[in-house]
Design an enzyme around this catalytic site. Structure first.
Site, PDB file in Angstrom:
ATOM      1  N   ASP B  31       0.830  -1.337   0.081  1.00  0.00           N
ATOM      2  CA  ASP B  31       0.049  -0.169  -0.026  1.00  0.00           C
ATOM      3  C   ASP B  31       0.825   1.150  -0.123  1.00  0.00           C
ATOM      4  O   ASP B  31       1.738   1.121   0.871  1.00  0.00           O
ATOM      5  CB  ASP B  31      -0.750   0.081   1.246  1.00  0.00           C
ATOM      6  N   LYS B  88      -8.123   0.652  -5.439  1.00  0.00           N
ATOM      7  CA  LYS B  88      -9.259   0.118  -4.354  1.00  0.00           C
ATOM      8  C   LYS B  88     -10.659   0.691  -5.008  1.00  0.00           C
ATOM      9  O   LYS B  88     -10.706   1.876  -5.092  1.00  0.00           O
ATOM     10  CB  LYS B  88      -9.296   0.134  -3.137  1.00  0.00           C
ATOM     11  N   GLY B 160      -5.318  -2.939   8.724  1.00  0.00           N
ATOM     12  CA  GLY B 160      -4.890  -1.628   9.728  1.00  0.00           C
ATOM     13  C   GLY B 160      -4.697  -1.918  11.171  1.00  0.00           C
ATOM     14  O   GLY B 160      -4.569  -0.963  11.927  1.00  0.00           O
ATOM     15  N   ARG B 172      -6.634 -20.389   7.117  1.00  0.00           N
ATOM     16  CA  ARG B 172      -6.746 -21.763   7.600  1.00  0.00           C
ATOM     17  C   ARG B 172      -8.317 -22.282   7.275  1.00  0.00           C
ATOM     18  O   ARG B 172      -8.545 -23.463   6.877  1.00  0.00           O
ATOM     19  CB  ARG B 172      -6.395 -21.896   8.981  1.00  0.00           C
ATOM     20  N   GLY B 221      -3.172  -7.431   8.306  1.00  0.00           N
ATOM     21  CA  GLY B 221      -2.227  -7.232   9.502  1.00  0.00           C
ATOM     22  C   GLY B 221      -0.813  -7.907   9.363  1.00  0.00           C
ATOM     23  O   GLY B 221      -0.446  -8.006  10.495  1.00  0.00           O
ATOM     24  N   GLY B 242      -0.280  -3.665   3.923  1.00  0.00           N
ATOM     25  CA  GLY B 242      -1.002  -2.479   3.882  1.00  0.00           C
ATOM     26  C   GLY B 242      -0.151  -1.277   4.778  1.00  0.00           C
ATOM     27  O   GLY B 242       0.821  -0.619   4.380  1.00  0.00           O
ATOM     28  N   SER B 243      -0.674  -1.214   6.053  1.00  0.00           N
ATOM     29  CA  SER B 243      -0.217  -0.284   7.002  1.00  0.00           C
ATOM     30  C   SER B 243       1.184  -0.660   7.483  1.00  0.00           C
ATOM     31  O   SER B 243       1.768   0.276   8.055  1.00  0.00           O
ATOM     32  CB  SER B 243      -1.505   0.004   8.172  1.00  0.00           C
TER      33      SER B 243
END
Lengths: 224, 299
Positions: B31, B88, B160, B172, B221, B242-243
């Protein structure tokens, strides 16, 4: 290296991209193939394949993994190599529209333009008339490079015409004032000595005939 | 039949759309919110960047409606790098997706990170030349997205948060059910299709191949090289970060480390080597403290 006549082990460089498909294609043809991520993985390998993926990423990872130097040494020593898309870019002598720090092996005397056909919405399939194949090959081009200059040692096995909507297609229409060969249709499958390169992705189709061409080149190279 | 006629080219085929996802395998998609960040990502070896105005951690903090990014901002990032650029669109917002396609983005993420635009329908992705990636929390959701034309599936995770637990749960759930389906007999596959609320044909295809018909990536995550190694070992074929990169103390080295860990995910000594001295990861959030769970968005 294997003894003369034995089928050599094909190492598929698996730092990133569609390596598993190459391994599967070689195995379908009865060849031995392994994934290569570190210099140690090159032990016993007699030919290499460089898969499709992102060439800038692979260039970066070839450096950090320590694979670049040993691979360059083997290619200079005449080891057969097959590069598709990003792999073609890595084997080329010159990369156009690349990153300034992008590295390539110079194993085949061609200049390659990255993403030459355009972004993803311009990615396409086309049936290619291919030298050495009786029926056309269904070729899948993804953000593909094309060959913009070929050296005198290079043989073109297939070409494609860029879609007329592409503005920069004109870049390949002129005869070069430098005496170099330019093509109205751009080369997308080329061979020079033991090196085979394609702009498209034979690893994404069930048709293994291009891989077969490479294995025959490898066999000829070992026999010699 | 020939190579001389531009009209014989087929664009937007399933092979071409899924093919780009195949080419991104083993890589890291990052990102980015500015051209400078995009350059840092490309320098670090990213296979693609996701252009957006705010990373998920900031969307979560700021609240309000999160929408497609400004086209000028996406174009700025396209001009800055040579690798694929994704963007996005809101769930169900085909108007935004049409705009993104006209901008020539390389992949559209129909994303739960943005505020959904339609509470019942996702975008009909077959109607587009550009390929789509969609999030999923389980196999049924993944197959519904594929039946709508998605050419890449990613776990949703909980974007995030810097917390990998939800992505692990989703991976999983997807890979576990795939393994069970490969053991099912032909009669049981009808029940699987019913339970998963998914097309029978896709369930039968999985029973035969043992894998999703499109690449399965992980998102949500990922904050450390070891996180990348974990999810790759759990069956992800590439990772979205992402973050986790640009909310960390030192983004460049962390980005490079996650790229290397994704390539060499089976080799703990490499993951250890690249994990040394990276500075602080993004702070991260516990699931219990969240007001909004983004993964619940999507139907």
């Amino acid at each position: 290296m294997t003894a003369s006549g034995d089928p050599p082990l094909v190492g598929v460089v698996a730092l990133q991209g569609a390596a598993a498909e190459h391994v599967a294609a070689f195995r379908r043809l009865g060849a031995l193939a392994v994934e290569v991520r570190t210099p140690g993985d090159l032990d016993g390998v007699g030919a290499v394949a460089l898969p499709g993926g992102e060439s800038t990423t692979m260039s970066h990872l070839l450096g950090t993994s320590g694979l670049f130097e040993p691979l360059a040494e083997r290619l200079a020593g005449g080891m057969p190599a097959f590069g598709t898309c990003a792999g073609m870019i890595l084997l080329a002598a010159e990369v156009l529209d690349g990153r300034p720090d992008q590295r390539c092996f110079g194993a085949i005397d061609i200049s390659v333009r990255r993403n030459a056909f355009g972004r993803q919405v311009a990615s396409f399939e086309a049936d290619l008339d291919t030298e050495g194949l009786d029926e056309p090959f269904e070729a899948v081009f993804i953000r593909a490079p094309w060959v913009e200059r070929i050296g005198s040692s290079v043989k073109v096995l297939a070409t494609v015409s860029p879609r007329s909507t592409l503005q920069d297609a004109s870049a390949t229409l002129a005869e070069g004032p430098d005496g170099l060969k330019y093509h109205r249709s751009v080369p997308v499958l080329c061979r020079s000595g033991p090196i085979l390169v394609s702009s498209f992705h034979p690893e994404l189709t069930a048709d293994d005939r291009i891989h077969q061409i490479f294995l025959e080149m490898v066999g000829a190279s070992v026999a010699r | 039949m020939n190579s001389g006629d531009g009209a014989s080219h087929l664009v937007g085929t399933v092979r071409v759309k899924r093919g780009l996802a195949d080419m991104l395998r083993g890589g890291v998609i990052m990102d980015v919110v500015t051209p400078e960040q995009a350059k840092i990502a490309e320098d670090a070896g990213a296979v693609a960047v996701m252009a957006l105005e705010r990373v998920p951690a900031d969307i979560r903090r700021d609240g309000g409606v999160a929408r497609m990014s400004d086209p000028a901002m996406i174009e700025g990032i396209q001009a800055a790098v040579t690798i694929p650029v994704m963007a996005k669109a809101r769930i169900g917002h085909f108007g935004e997706a049409q705009v993104l396609e006209s901008l020539d983005v390389d992949y559209i993420d129909e994303s739960e990170v943005l505020t959904p635009a339609d509470e019942a329908h996702h975008i009909d992705k077959w109607a587009f030349t550009v390929p789509f990636v969609c999030g999923a929390t389980n196999l049924g959701e993944a197959l519904r997205r594929i039946s709508e034309g998605a050419c890449m599936i990613r776990s949703k995770g909980e974007a995030g948060t810097g917390n990998i637990v939800e992505a692990v749960r989703h991976l999983r759930a997807i890979t576990g059910d795939i393994r069970k389906i490969t053991q099912a007999d032909a009669a049981e596959l009808f029940d699987w299709a019913k339970q998963l609320q998914s097309p029978l044909g896709l369930v039968q295809e999985i029973a035969e191949t043992g894998r999703l018909p499109v690449p399965l990536f992980c998102a949500g995550g990922i904050a450390t090289p070891a996180d990348a190694s974990l999810v790759m070992q759990l069956g992800a074929e590439a990772v979205f970060v992402g973050s986790g990169i640009f909310k960390s103390e030192d983004p460049g080295p962390r980005a490079e480390a996650i790229v290397e860990a994704t390539t060499h995910y089976r080799d703990p000594s490499v993951v250890a080597k690249v994990s040394r001295g990276l500075g602080s990861a993004m702070p991260g959030l516990e699931m219990e403290g969240l007001e909004t769970k983004l993964a619940d968005r999507g139907w």
